[in-house]
Structure formats: C-alpha cells, structure tokens
Enzyme design. Structure first.
Site, PDB file in Angstrom:
ATOM      1  N   TYR A  46      -1.559 -12.376 -10.156  1.00 33.60           N
ATOM      2  CA  TYR A  46      -0.723 -11.170 -10.037  1.00 33.60           C
ATOM      3  C   TYR A  46      -0.239 -10.601 -11.374  1.00 33.60           C
ATOM      4  O   TYR A  46       0.437  -9.575 -11.386  1.00 33.60           O
ATOM      5  CB  TYR A  46       0.489 -11.470  -9.142  1.00 33.60           C
ATOM      6  CG  TYR A  46       0.098 -11.893  -7.745  1.00 33.60           C
ATOM      7  CD1 TYR A  46      -0.552 -11.012  -6.892  1.00 33.60           C
ATOM      8  CD2 TYR A  46       0.360 -13.186  -7.291  1.00 33.60           C
ATOM      9  CE1 TYR A  46      -0.924 -11.395  -5.612  1.00 33.60           C
ATOM     10  CE2 TYR A  46      -0.012 -13.580  -6.005  1.00 33.60           C
ATOM     11  CZ  TYR A  46      -0.654 -12.676  -5.183  1.00 33.60           C
ATOM     12  OH  TYR A  46      -1.025 -13.065  -3.919  1.00 33.60           O
ATOM     13  N   ASP A  63       2.013  -0.239  13.525  1.00 34.27           N
ATOM     14  CA  ASP A  63       2.502   0.721  14.524  1.00 34.27           C
ATOM     15  C   ASP A  63       3.566   1.649  13.929  1.00 34.27           C
ATOM     16  O   ASP A  63       3.563   2.848  14.200  1.00 34.27           O
ATOM     17  CB  ASP A  63       3.080  -0.011  15.739  1.00 34.27           C
ATOM     18  CG  ASP A  63       2.005  -0.653  16.609  1.00 34.27           C
ATOM     19  OD1 ASP A  63       0.810  -0.332  16.419  1.00 34.27           O
ATOM     20  OD2 ASP A  63       2.358  -1.480  17.469  1.00 34.27           O
ATOM     21  N   HIS A  78      -2.038  -8.456   6.477  1.00 27.02           N
ATOM     22  CA  HIS A  78      -3.150  -9.093   7.175  1.00 27.02           C
ATOM     23  C   HIS A  78      -2.822  -9.457   8.627  1.00 27.02           C
ATOM     24  O   HIS A  78      -3.700  -9.860   9.372  1.00 27.02           O
ATOM     25  CB  HIS A  78      -3.580 -10.366   6.421  1.00 27.02           C
ATOM     26  CG  HIS A  78      -3.669 -10.152   4.941  1.00 27.02           C
ATOM     27  ND1 HIS A  78      -4.540  -9.256   4.373  1.00 27.02           N
ATOM     28  CD2 HIS A  78      -2.962 -10.684   3.898  1.00 27.02           C
ATOM     29  CE1 HIS A  78      -4.381  -9.262   3.053  1.00 27.02           C
ATOM     30  NE2 HIS A  78      -3.428 -10.121   2.748  1.00 27.02           N
ATOM     31  N   HIS A 135      -2.659  -3.049  -3.116  1.00 28.23           N
ATOM     32  CA  HIS A 135      -2.635  -4.492  -3.362  1.00 28.23           C
ATOM     33  C   HIS A 135      -2.889  -4.719  -4.834  1.00 28.23           C
ATOM     34  O   HIS A 135      -3.806  -4.120  -5.420  1.00 28.23           O
ATOM     35  CB  HIS A 135      -3.699  -5.224  -2.532  1.00 28.23           C
ATOM     36  CG  HIS A 135      -3.394  -5.159  -1.075  1.00 28.23           C
ATOM     37  ND1 HIS A 135      -2.413  -5.919  -0.489  1.00 28.23           N
ATOM     38  CD2 HIS A 135      -3.906  -4.379  -0.096  1.00 28.23           C
ATOM     39  CE1 HIS A 135      -2.340  -5.618   0.800  1.00 28.23           C
ATOM     40  NE2 HIS A 135      -3.237  -4.681   1.056  1.00 28.23           N
ATOM     41  N   ILE A 136      -2.105  -5.591  -5.409  1.00 26.90           N
ATOM     42  CA  ILE A 136      -2.236  -5.909  -6.832  1.00 26.90           C
ATOM     43  C   ILE A 136      -3.540  -6.664  -7.080  1.00 26.90           C
ATOM     44  O   ILE A 136      -4.284  -6.368  -8.008  1.00 26.90           O
ATOM     45  CB  ILE A 136      -1.019  -6.755  -7.285  1.00 26.90           C
ATOM     46  CG1 ILE A 136       0.255  -5.914  -7.152  1.00 26.90           C
ATOM     47  CG2 ILE A 136      -1.201  -7.268  -8.704  1.00 26.90           C
ATOM     48  CD1 ILE A 136       1.536  -6.714  -7.260  1.00 26.90           C
ATOM     49  N   SER A 137      -3.798  -7.656  -6.235  1.00 23.81           N
ATOM     50  CA  SER A 137      -5.019  -8.460  -6.395  1.00 23.81           C
ATOM     51  C   SER A 137      -6.148  -7.852  -5.572  1.00 23.81           C
ATOM     52  O   SER A 137      -5.913  -7.029  -4.677  1.00 23.81           O
ATOM     53  CB  SER A 137      -4.747  -9.901  -5.920  1.00 23.81           C
ATOM     54  OG  SER A 137      -4.451  -9.923  -4.532  1.00 23.81           O
ATOM     55  N   ASN A 143       2.940  -1.945  -0.230  1.00 25.04           N
ATOM     56  CA  ASN A 143       2.289  -3.238  -0.386  1.00 25.04           C
ATOM     57  C   ASN A 143       3.018  -4.167   0.570  1.00 25.04           C
ATOM     58  O   ASN A 143       4.111  -4.652   0.262  1.00 25.04           O
ATOM     59  CB  ASN A 143       2.383  -3.738  -1.825  1.00 25.04           C
ATOM     60  CG  ASN A 143       1.627  -5.046  -2.014  1.00 25.04           C
ATOM     61  OD1 ASN A 143       1.218  -5.685  -1.043  1.00 25.04           O
ATOM     62  ND2 ASN A 143       1.439  -5.456  -3.256  1.00 25.04           N
TER      63      ASN A 143
END
Ligand code: CA2
Length: 146
Positions: free
Chosen positions: A23, A87, A80, A100-102, A74
C-alpha cells in the site's frame, strides 16, 4: 461548485503503518491533504470520511444523496463482499468512481471480484495513492461535461 465525497472503508486508517510493499508509505491523512490541494486546483469541494463499519458506510452513502454530485469510494475489504454497500451506491443519484490502491487483480483470488464495480461509472485500480487524484480528475471532467 461541484461537491465530491471521498469514502474510505475498513483498515484504510492503517495506511502507512503496515504493509508498505502493498500500500506504500503514505497515510490516509496525507492522501486527503493531496486531494484537498487538488480540489482547489480543480475548483471542486471535497469532503472525506473513513469508517471501519459496514452500516456506517451505508448511512454515509445514503446521506450523500442529493448533497454530492460524486462519490469516490475505496470500500476496502467490503468491496469484495458487501451487497449492502452496493445497494446503497445503486441508490445514489450522482457519479461513482471505485478506487483501489493495490492491483486487486494481481492479488489473492478473493480480491478479484468487486460488488461495486458494475454499478460504478469507473474503476481505478493499482495506481497507489495516485488512484484518488486520478479519480478526482476523472470525476471533475465527467461532471463538467454532464
Ligand atoms: O487496494 C485497496 O485499496 C484495497 O481496497 C485495500 C483493502 C483490501 O482489503 C482490498 O482488497 C484492496 C485493505 C485496506 C488497507 O489495509 C491495510 C492493512 C494493513 C496496513 C495498511 C493497510
């Protein structure tokens, strides 16, 4: 002036403290300061929230409706798994950029799926802390052309 909300989910308050190989060394406060500086340049208003709680993320997204033109999110590990966050984002009337950073696609299989991607206007993945700046630029560009 367009208003953008940057939401960060669980464990993103730990940035800069552990796993710098994944990260980076930058912490969340530094990311937010960089976004604030960019907001001045882009002439948009930006606000931030971070929470480790799924329900709180849902409430923040609900409250953003009608108040913000765009959300940059994020959702951390909830990206996931969380139907509830998906929703609430689906009910948001403005634009959504998932970040997403990675590079989640280069990591464990369980990170390869995001509940949020298909209802987002765009996704920025794997470009480190820069992901947030790029999302702000893209969102501002979108909003100007709306
Ligand atoms: O790459 C990302 O931005 C992630 O959303 C970060 C999440 C992870 O669960 C996602 O799969 C991808 C994790 C948040 C950060 O977790 C840290 C844990 C220890 C030290 C620093 C950050």
């Amino acid at each position: 002036m367009a208003k953008i909300l940057i939401l960060n989910g669980p464990n993103l308050n730990m940035l800069g403290k552990r796993q710098p190989e994944i990260y980076g060394h930058i912490n969340l406060k530094e990311i937010e300061s960089a976004c604030e500086a960019l907001a001045d340049e882009l002439k948009v208003e930006v606000n931030f929230a971070q929470t480790n709680y799924e329900g709180e993320l849902v409430s923040l997204i609900q409250k953003a409706n009608g108040k913000y033109e765009g959300i940059i999110i994020n959702a951390g590990g909830y990206s996931h798994t969380s139907v509830a966050i998906r929703d609430s984002l689906a009910l948001f009337s403005g634009m959504i950029i998932e970040v997403h950073i990675s590079n989640i696609y280069g990591r464990e299989e369980f990170r390869h799926t995001s509940m949020i991607s298909s209802i987002s206007n765009g996704v920025i993945v794997g470009l480190g802390a820069q992901s947030y700046n790029l999302a702000m630029r893209a969102l501002t560009e979108f909003l100007l052309n709306e």
